[in-house]
Design an enzyme around this catalytic site. Structure first.
Site, PDB file in Angstrom:
ATOM      1  N   GLY A 119      47.736  26.553  29.864  1.00  5.29           N
ATOM      2  CA  GLY A 119      48.599  27.405  30.676  1.00  5.29           C
ATOM      3  C   GLY A 119      49.508  26.548  31.537  1.00  5.29           C
ATOM      4  CB  SER A 121      54.666  27.022  30.857  1.00 10.61           C
ATOM      5  OG  SER A 121      53.915  28.093  30.302  1.00 10.61           O
ATOM      6  CG  ASP A 123      54.618  30.582  39.179  1.00 10.43           C
ATOM      7  OD1 ASP A 123      55.481  29.877  38.608  1.00 10.43           O
ATOM      8  OD2 ASP A 123      54.857  31.717  39.618  1.00 10.43           O
ATOM      9  CB  ALA A 125      50.005  24.585  35.498  1.00  6.90           C
ATOM     10  CE  LYS A 126      56.219  26.642  36.544  1.00  7.14           C
ATOM     11  NZ  LYS A 126      57.478  27.317  36.166  1.00  7.14           N
ATOM     12  CG  HIS A 348      39.014  33.039  48.628  1.00  5.99           C
ATOM     13  ND1 HIS A 348      38.717  32.239  47.555  1.00  5.99           N
ATOM     14  CD2 HIS A 348      40.317  33.395  48.467  1.00  5.99           C
ATOM     15  CE1 HIS A 348      39.793  32.114  46.789  1.00  5.99           C
ATOM     16  NE2 HIS A 348      40.765  32.814  47.325  1.00  5.99           N
ATOM     17  CE  LYS A 441      40.908  40.926  61.541  1.00  8.55           C
ATOM     18  NZ  LYS A 441      41.395  41.255  62.912  1.00  8.55           N
ATOM     19  NE  ARG A 454      39.208  33.882  66.153  1.00  4.76           N
ATOM     20  CZ  ARG A 454      39.655  33.394  67.306  1.00  4.76           C
ATOM     21  NH1 ARG A 454      38.850  33.411  68.365  1.00  4.76           N
ATOM     22  NH2 ARG A 454      40.867  32.903  67.426  1.00  4.76           N
TER      23      ARG A 454
END
Length: 598
Positions: A119, A121, A123, A125-126, A348, A441, A454
């Site tokens: 992949g 090409s 975003d 990767a670039k 995350h 949040k 926090r």
């Protein structure tokens, strides 16, 4: 495992090989060598016998410890197996070799790493992968012999790939020597092969090209899947069957999302394991590679002032906050299929929570750390709709500029109910954290861009200064770990204002990274790519960890979608839905990012 001084910025772990051609592998011994008078850990994993030229004593094989020298080792009762392994792996060094290394010398020219960006090409990767690889090359962190191949459906020559990549490369702010020369050297290692993601023949052609660069050396191969999730399986199947290493290791980095729920995630894992072993799969969550996230366990486990306080006895609540000051901006088609809960919270923020709340691991070994993270996730209550607030940003005019609503994105359905904001209260039902609310949040198109942890501590019992006008409810100690931007660790304390009177003030003890450290902080992808090359898995997600994470969110996501829960609308550039404040107030908590303070 103690971290030893290195001759450059790169950490040196003992990589675990993942050979696609053999299920049996040599057992590994942690070995240290001396380079320019400094100790450095060297891996002997998957090194053929002929490449190792020195004998390692049992004492050296045990590794080094911080502080006093390691105690003497008692003889092994049955030395025959060790002697057999020792004789098979090592031979006596020559006097010339002994001058350069006190333990053994590995001929590095006999192995090579081929990195294929599938992949190439796109975003990601670039903008991230190629710049991260160049940064590693610039810091001399990549192996001596390496090749980078871009693979995608787009028709492109090697020169065109190099031109595309060169536009995104930058040198370190604190190191600009020979920048242009370094770029040229890096680009000469970059090549391109055009092919379909579901074609074994095209991957076989790639295999031939890789072998041309690998000839005469042990080939190790890393595939980075920078492609949509519906392509994962085809790409893995073709790479595994047609382009795996014959006698080195083969590893595959898989980008999120890892499914949409428990069922799709389990199906993806099952399909991947038809062609790969679990140890070959590196599920990447780039937030785990951020400096302040990796520092989280250091802050807690190496500082006596924090570890005793890290529990329900002293911590009132923990907040994990993620905000972006922009909307979907053309990515609405992708985002609408997942939403903020899947895109940010389930991976995350939940990964950060697990690292924050885990018990002390047995060691810094990847499996020990991931075992503790899984225990945290399995101790958590599944999310209930009553403990969740969802929102979606609407159009707003500010300063004469009209900011679009989420549904104004042409790639988003006009009647979409997909949340662009969510707040949730989570609980861990174990002895350390029972009753402590963990508030998450996350949102897009908010008033600022920020990611932080926090930690709000409890009030001081019987506080002597409660009657002098201080607003104690709003003046409890707080630890702020700002992940991005402008990385910092801030401890808020109550302090007497200088003067003859008695007046208290809330002050900050501020470790501001930009002010404290002159060195530029590496991008998260640099750390994670280097770990994948070295076989270090601490910052990658294991399959059972992924299952436990999805089990917390899947019931909630299904309920939101089945009931067609209407999100609370909030203006573009605001602080988000009012409902998030009511949710926090239910647990007697005020969001720490409400004020202008750090």
């Amino acid at each position: 495992m103690a971290t030893l001084p290195s001759t450059h910025c790169c950490h040196t772990y003992s990589p675990l090989p993942l050979s696609s051609s053999s299920s049996s592998s040599v057992s590994y011994l942690p070995v240290y060598s001396s380079v320019h008078g400094r100790l450095q850990r060297v891996s002997i994993s998957s090194i053929p016998n002929r490449f190792v030229s020195a004998k390692v004593s049992q004492q050296n094989a045990l590794g080094m410890q911080d502080g006093p020298a390691a105690p003497a080792v008692n003889p092994i009762e049955n030395e025959a197996p060790f002697k057999k392994l020792e004789d098979g792996l090592f031979s006596a060094p020559s006097s010339k070799e002994s001058k350069d290394t006190t333990v053994f010398n590995v001929n590095e020219s006999e192995s090579t790493v081929s990195i294929t960006v599938v992949g190439a090409s796109g975003d990601l990767a670039k903008k991230k992968i190629f710049p991260a690889l160049f940064a590693l090359f610039y810091e001399d962190c990549l192996p001596k012999h390496f090749t980078i191949y871009g693979y995608a459906r787009s028709k492109m020559t090697d020169a065109e790939l190099r031109d595309m990549v060169s536009k995104t490369l930058t040198c370190r702010i604190d190191k600009r020597e020979n920048c242009g020369e370094k770029m040229d050297q890096f680009l000469q290692r970059c090549f391109y092969h055009s092919g379909q993601y579901d074609s074994q023949d095209h991957f076989a052609e790639l295999d031939k090209k890789l072998k041309e660069h690998e000839v005469g050396r042990v080939p190790n191969r890393l595939f980075y899947l920078s492609v949509p999730p519906n392509i994962f399986i085809d790409a893995v199947r073709c790479a595994s069957l047609s382009a795996s290493s014959g006698n080195g290791w083969t590893r595959v980095i898989v980008e999120k999302p890892f499914g949409r729920d428990s069922e799709s995630s389990a199906a993806l894992t099952k399909a991947l394991k038809q062609y790969l072993e679990e140890d070959q799969i590196f599920r990447i969550d780039h937030y785990l590679g951020k400096e302040l996230v990796e520092n989280l366990s250091v802050l807690r486990f190496s500082n006596l002032i924090f570890e005793p306080l890290w529990s329900r006895q002293y911590i009132r609540n923990v907040q994990l906050i993620f905000s972006e000051d922009f909307g979907t901006e053309g990515r609405g088609g992708y985002f609408d299929n997942y939403g903020i809960i899947r895109d940010i919270m389930q991976n995350h923020l939940l990964q950060i929570l697990a690292l924050f709340a885990m018990e002390t691991p047995v060691s810094l070994d990847a499996e020990d750390i991931r075992n503790e993270k899984v225990k945290v996730l399995r101790s958590m209550r599944p999310l209930q709709l009553e403990n969740v607030v969802t929102g979606q940003y609407k159009s707003h005019v500010r300063g004469g500029i009209t900011y679009p609503a989420y549904t104004d994105d042409k790639t988003v359905p006009k009647d979409s109910l997909t949340p662009t904001f969510a707040a949730a209260a989570l609980f861990i039902d174990n002895a350390r954290w029972d009753g402590v609310p963990f508030l998450m949040k996350a949102g897009k198109a908010l008033h600022n861009k920020r990611a932080e942890i926090r930690v709000q501590f409890r009030h001081v019992p019987g506080n002597l200064y409660r009657n002098i006008g201080t607003e104690l409810d709003h003046a409890t100690n707080e630890l702020v770990i700002r992940v991005q931007p402008d990385e910092a660790i801030v401890l808020k304390i109550n302090n007497k204002v200088p003067g003859l009177g008695m007046r208290l003030d809330r002050s900050n003890l501020n470790l501001h990274y930009a002010a404290r450290y002159s060195k530029e902080i590496p991008d998260a992808y640099e750390r994670l790519l280097l770990d994948a090359i070295e076989g270090e898995r601490r910052l990658f997600i294991r399959s059972d960890e992924l299952d436990a994470a999805w089990s917390l969110f899947t019931p909630l996501l299904k309920e939101i979608e089945e009931k067609k829960v209407i999100p609370e609308y909030y203006p573009y550039g605001s602080r988000g839905p009012v409902g998030a404040h009511y949710l926090a107030a239910r647990y007697k908590v005020r969001w720490g990012d409400v004020g202008l303070e750090p």
